[in-house]
Scaffold this active site. Structure first.
Site, short mmCIF file in Angstrom:
data_model
loop_
_atom_site.label_atom_id
_atom_site.label_comp_id
_atom_site.label_asym_id
_atom_site.label_seq_id
_atom_site.Cartn_x
_atom_site.Cartn_y
_atom_site.Cartn_z
N GLY A 1 17.40 10.82 -34.07
CA GLY A 1 17.21 11.45 -32.76
C GLY A 1 17.86 10.67 -31.64
CB ALA A 2 18.53 7.07 -31.13
N GLY B 1 0.81 -1.20 0.00
CA GLY B 1 0.00 0.00 0.00
C GLY B 1 0.85 1.26 0.00
N GLY B 2 0.41 2.24 0.80
CA GLY B 2 1.12 3.52 0.86
C GLY B 2 2.55 3.39 1.32
#
Length: 517
Positions: free
Chosen positions: A407-408, A172-173
């Site tokens: 772009g890589a 959980g949290g």
């Protein structure tokens, strides 16, 4: 005057009661499973005799419903400071033998206190998580307590290194504190980490699942990418913590623990010349190259099981601690997908926060093409790499091994993205796109009319590589500082790192940039 026997006995009694934790029976049960107790974990982490505990006599909030008369030794968490490799480190270890290690107000205050100490003293923080979660008897107060811990995780971020060990349940949290830290190490047998367990998922969605499917170390390391290292047991997990700390500075105002010798070894390494195939499409293991570059082949790979098409980790080159980022041609041909981009970007940002120079090894044909990658946001995720490299002010050295397309090429820290030194091997290909793709676009009509289209395509591709993708073309345009033989790489990088240790670079004043999350 001497203390009375009554006072001494009272102190002894209280100390022994706190030190016993949940009792001998619970400790024996843990030992039978090969699991250490909360204090034993910290004693294993720190050098013998150096641990100074704080909050030993802490008591839980007496207003907690149904717990007014129950005493929880040390309030289920052990906190303090010890030494690792002659450097102080702050730590806390939750005690599952006491109320399931549950977190309430006093428990959280102890953790917050040691976190405050870590940031004031400028020392790393190690948190060992083994807890059943929020102490429900304290109601919303336990949620507030978690919030106070999370808030401090963010305050410490980029100031001191934060390392989480998941050595038991973390549900959980509670999982968000480790998630806010820099590195997570998880034990394979005893630990679990998840937000919603199998029962909750089944009740809400109707999906049947198991803990192995959602919360195991394997899933967190290889599928979700939450975990950076998997250990077989507590002792191995703590050994990983110590090894990781050996590469990290104590805080953001300190240099990493460099160990430069008086003289550099600048000899060539002929073994590197034979590691990378001449065929640009032939795969090879980039970790073999890294092993030849780092001192004594000592490379600590981070997140090895996640996004394996990108390799990241720590080593020393000529004694200088270095963060290494490399494309892995063995996996997805070394393309950059969403997970690889996230993995690399966060690592670059960590190294930049803690003054660790960066070495980038490039062999990338591009971003991974595909409908799902586009729909899941490869543009946004790829932009994280651009942002991380461009905003980094630490020394940045890039070595182009083979392919560096489109772009890589920029995303792997080209000169335009702030690289201080760019080197290329003679096998490097730097271009807008690969030769085969370019030929198919530029010479489509000619190929359809050629007597032997395949032979003609190969001939044109070789011509394209020589004329448009040659490393000498980029070097002639000053995008590459030098073209070197593979065997010269270690010496060249070691020299560049030494020369860049005094680098100073400032940026326009601002709170922070807006990274494309």
């Amino acid at each position: 005057m001497a203390l009375s026997k009554t006072l001494v006995d009272e102190l002894t009694k209280r100390r022994e009661a706190a030190l016993q934790g949940g009792g001998a029976d619970k400790m024996e049960a843990r030992h039978a499973r090969g699991v250490l107790g909360a204090r034993e974990r910290l004693e294993t982490l720190f050098a013998p005799g150096t641990f100074q505990e704080t909050g030993l006599h802490a008591r839980h909030a007496t207003r907690a419903f149904g717990m007014e008369k129950k005493i929880l030794p040390a309030d289920a968490v052990v906190c303090g400071v010890g030494y690792v490799d002659d450097r102080p480190v702050a730590g806390f270890s939750q005690d599952f033998t006491v109320a399931g290690g549950s977190l309430g107000d006093t428990h959280a205050r102890k953790i917050c206190h040691i976190m405050d100490h870590a940031v004031k003293a400028g020392v790393p923080l190690v948190g060992i998580n083994d807890s059943g979660g929020a102490r429900i008897q304290e109601g919303v107060g336990s949620l507030s307590a978690y919030g106070q811990v999370f808030y401090r995780n963010v305050l410490l971020s980029g100031v001191v290194p934060q390392i989480a060990v998941i050595a038991g349940p973390c549900a959980g949290g509670a999982a968000y504190s480790p998630a806010l830290m820099d590195f997570i190490i998880m034990t394979r047998r005893e630990a679990s980490m998840f937000i919603c367990g199998p029962e909750v998922i089944r009740a809400v969605t109707g999906q049947a699942t198991t803990m192995a499917d959602i919360g195991s170390a394997e899933v967190n390391a290889a599928v979700s990418g939450n975990v950076h290292f998997v250990a077989e047991d507590d002792k191995e997990a703590l050994a990983i913590v110590r090894r990781l700390l050996s590469f990290l500075p104590s805080n953001n105002m300190s240099d990493p623990p460099h160990a430069p010798g008086a003289a550099l070894n600048l000899a060539d390494d002929p073994a590197l010349d034979a590691l990378v195939p001449e065929d640009p499409k032939a795969p090879f293991d980039v970790r073999a190259v890294i092993a030849r570059l780092v001192d004594n082949a000592d490379f600590l790979e981070v997140m090895a099981a996640f996004a394996a098409n990108m390799v990241i980790g720590f080593g020393r080159i000529g004694g200088i601690v270095t963060g290494v980022i490399a494309n892995q041609p063995l996996v997805k041909a070394g393309t950059i997908d969403i997970d690889a981009a996230d993995k690399a970007a966060r690592f670059v940002r960590f190294c930049n926060a803690f003054n660790i120079p960066l070495l980038t090894l490039v062999d990338v044909p591009g971003f991974l093409p595909g409908v799902m990658e586009e729909r899941r946001g490869i543009i946004r995720h790829g932009a994280k790499m651009l942002f991380a490299y461009a905003s980094a002010t630490v020394p940045k050295i890039t070595v182009i091994l083979r392919k560096a397309y489109g772009g890589a090429y920029l995303a792997m820290c080209s000169q335009d993205m702030g690289a201080d030194k760019v080197l290329a091997w003679p096998s490097a290909e730097i271009a807008v796109m690969g030769a085969d793709g370019a030929v198919n676009i530029l010479y489509r009509k000619e190929l359809t009319e050629a007597p032997d289209p395949r032979a003609r395509a190969h001939e044109l591709a070789e011509a394209y590589r020589a004329e448009f993708a040659s490393p000498y073309l980029s070097a002639g345009m000053l995008f590459v500082d030098d073209v070197i033989l593979p065997g010269q790489t270690r010496a060249a990088v070691a020299l560049a790192l030494r020369g860049l240790l005094s680098k100073r670079e400032t940026r326009p004043p601002k709170k922070h940039g807006n990274i494309p999350l």
